[in-house]
Design an enzyme around this catalytic site. Structure first.
Site, PDB file in Angstrom:
ATOM      1  N   GLY A  96     -60.304 -66.526 -82.272  1.00  0.00           N
ATOM      2  CA  GLY A  96     -61.623 -65.889 -82.657  1.00  0.00           C
ATOM      3  C   GLY A  96     -61.880 -65.121 -81.483  1.00  0.00           C
ATOM      4  N   GLU A 119     -58.033 -62.958 -84.362  1.00  0.00           N
ATOM      5  CA  GLU A 119     -59.443 -62.726 -85.079  1.00  0.00           C
ATOM      6  C   GLU A 119     -59.195 -62.518 -86.668  1.00  0.00           C
ATOM      7  OE1 GLU A 119     -62.926 -62.472 -86.079  1.00  0.00           O
ATOM      8  OE2 GLU A 119     -62.578 -62.686 -84.017  1.00  0.00           O
ATOM      9  N   LEU A 120     -60.248 -63.036 -87.315  1.00  0.00           N
ATOM     10  CA  LEU A 120     -60.280 -62.871 -89.009  1.00  0.00           C
ATOM     11  C   LEU A 120     -60.894 -61.641 -89.486  1.00  0.00           C
ATOM     12  CD1 LEU A 120     -59.133 -64.290 -91.638  1.00  0.00           C
ATOM     13  CD2 LEU A 120     -61.301 -65.746 -91.391  1.00  0.00           C
ATOM     14  N   ASP A 181     -68.082 -70.270 -84.482  1.00  0.00           N
ATOM     15  CA  ASP A 181     -69.286 -70.458 -85.414  1.00  0.00           C
ATOM     16  C   ASP A 181     -69.605 -71.805 -85.616  1.00  0.00           C
ATOM     17  OD1 ASP A 181     -70.891 -70.566 -87.618  1.00  0.00           O
ATOM     18  OD2 ASP A 181     -69.587 -69.055 -88.843  1.00  0.00           O
ATOM     19  N   THR A 262     -67.296 -62.332 -71.850  1.00  0.00           N
ATOM     20  CA  THR A 262     -67.331 -62.169 -73.219  1.00  0.00           C
ATOM     21  C   THR A 262     -68.671 -61.775 -73.598  1.00  0.00           C
ATOM     22  OG1 THR A 262     -68.092 -64.220 -73.824  1.00  0.00           O
ATOM     23  CG2 THR A 262     -65.780 -64.072 -73.575  1.00  0.00           C
ATOM     24  N   GLU A 263     -68.651 -60.885 -74.855  1.00  0.00           N
ATOM     25  CA  GLU A 263     -69.775 -60.316 -75.363  1.00  0.00           C
ATOM     26  C   GLU A 263     -70.614 -61.410 -75.689  1.00  0.00           C
ATOM     27  OE1 GLU A 263     -66.672 -57.300 -75.478  1.00  0.00           O
ATOM     28  OE2 GLU A 263     -66.677 -59.238 -75.947  1.00  0.00           O
ATOM     29  N   GLU A 264     -70.396 -62.499 -76.271  1.00  0.00           N
ATOM     30  CA  GLU A 264     -71.335 -63.572 -76.481  1.00  0.00           C
ATOM     31  C   GLU A 264     -72.087 -63.966 -75.309  1.00  0.00           C
ATOM     32  OE1 GLU A 264     -72.795 -64.893 -79.142  1.00  0.00           O
ATOM     33  OE2 GLU A 264     -71.790 -63.148 -80.509  1.00  0.00           O
TER      34      GLU A 264
END
EC number: 2.1.1.33
Length: 290
Positions: A96, A119-120, A181, A262-264
């Protein structure tokens, strides 16, 4: 009279312009390779891991061709000038991977280690692939064998279904699960990337002594992930994992990158949120009973 281009037209025009610039790396066009812009790679925040996404995946790790992902680590036949085989195996997986911030941050720390983002979401995967290609082009060198960012790549895959198709037993030294998630609703918990069944698969592809890094800004999810690795909730998989003490994490550079690059993680920092971190170590395989 035609109006201004819509979002899809702008995206298509942007992609075509990027492809022309990529061709310039080989001397056909010429031009500066720029990092991709996120606004042209917009997609929903989450994808359903149980949907049929018509993915392509290898039948087994032996059937996976890594040469196109890491060309700088391909052994060449100097007489025939053809690629032979990989000189290294992938050792780090970012499951992810989002927009690839972790891969970019880790790449210079482990320049001889191959890392893969999985990544999906289609658009997000394309962004990471183009981002890596742009960074490689910006840093290419005619004198150095391993120029920056040659050791990272990304592909689209559903790891909840196909992780063992890419990695053989005890191949990985590190797995990262960054801001997965949370799936707050109880009926959605089965879609969480950490579970007793999935943790057994992580144990299969991780070598003894290898690490799984987890980080989230949701405390309940943090407790869930730890519980499903090392408590009775983990079932038989708990025999294969132990939690790394907090004092050991202070000297681990991966924890710092995971928490800041990371962006998050940057988003959580901007919003003044908390980050909950747990690192699990793969135990040695238990001995078979006599």
């Amino acid at each position: 009279m035609t109006g201004p281009p819509n979002k899809r037209q702008k995206r298509d025009e942007y992609r075509k312009a990027q492809e022309k610039l990529k061709a310039g790396v080989n001397g056909t066009e010429g031009g500066k390779i720029e990092l991709p812009k996120k606004k042209f790679y917009r997609q929903r925040a989450h994808a359903n891991p149980f949907s049929d996404h018509a993915l392509q995946y290898p039948e087994s790790p032996a059937n996976m061709d890594w040469t196109t992902h890491y060309p700088a680590f391909v052994e060449q036949d100097t007489e025939k000038n053809i690629a032979q085989a990989m000189t290294k195996e992938v050792e780090i997986a970012d499951i992810g991977c989002g927009f690839g911030g972790l891969l970019i941050g880790l790449s210079p720390l482990f320049p001889e280690t191959l890392m893969l983002g999985m990544e999906l979401r289609t658009q997000v995967t394309d962004y990471v692939i183009n981002r890596v290609a742009a960074l490689r082009a910006q840093n290419q060198s005619a004198t150095e064998r391993y120029t920056p960012y040659q050791n990272i790549s990304a592909l689209r895959s559903n790891t909840m279904k196909f992780l063992p198709n890419y990695f053989h037993h005890a191949q990985l030294s590190k797995i990262f699960l960054c801001f997965p998630d949370p799936h707050f609703k109880q009926r959605k918990h089965k879609a969480r990337i950490v579970s007793a069944q999935l943790n057994a698969e992580y144990a299969f592809v991780t070598k003894p002594g290898g690490l799984v890094y987890t980080i989230t800004d949701v405390e309940e999810l943090h407790q869930w992930m730890v519980k499903h690795f090392v408590s009775e909730e983990a079932g038989d998989a708990r025999e294969l994992w132990e939690r790394v003490p907090a004092e050991e994490l202070e000297s681990d550079p991966c924890v710092k990158v995971m928490s800041e690059e990371t962006e998050e993680s940057k988003k959580v920092t901007r919003n003044g949120g908390k980050k909950f971190i747990a690192v699990l170590r793969r135990k040695q395989d238990p001995e078979w009973p006599n």
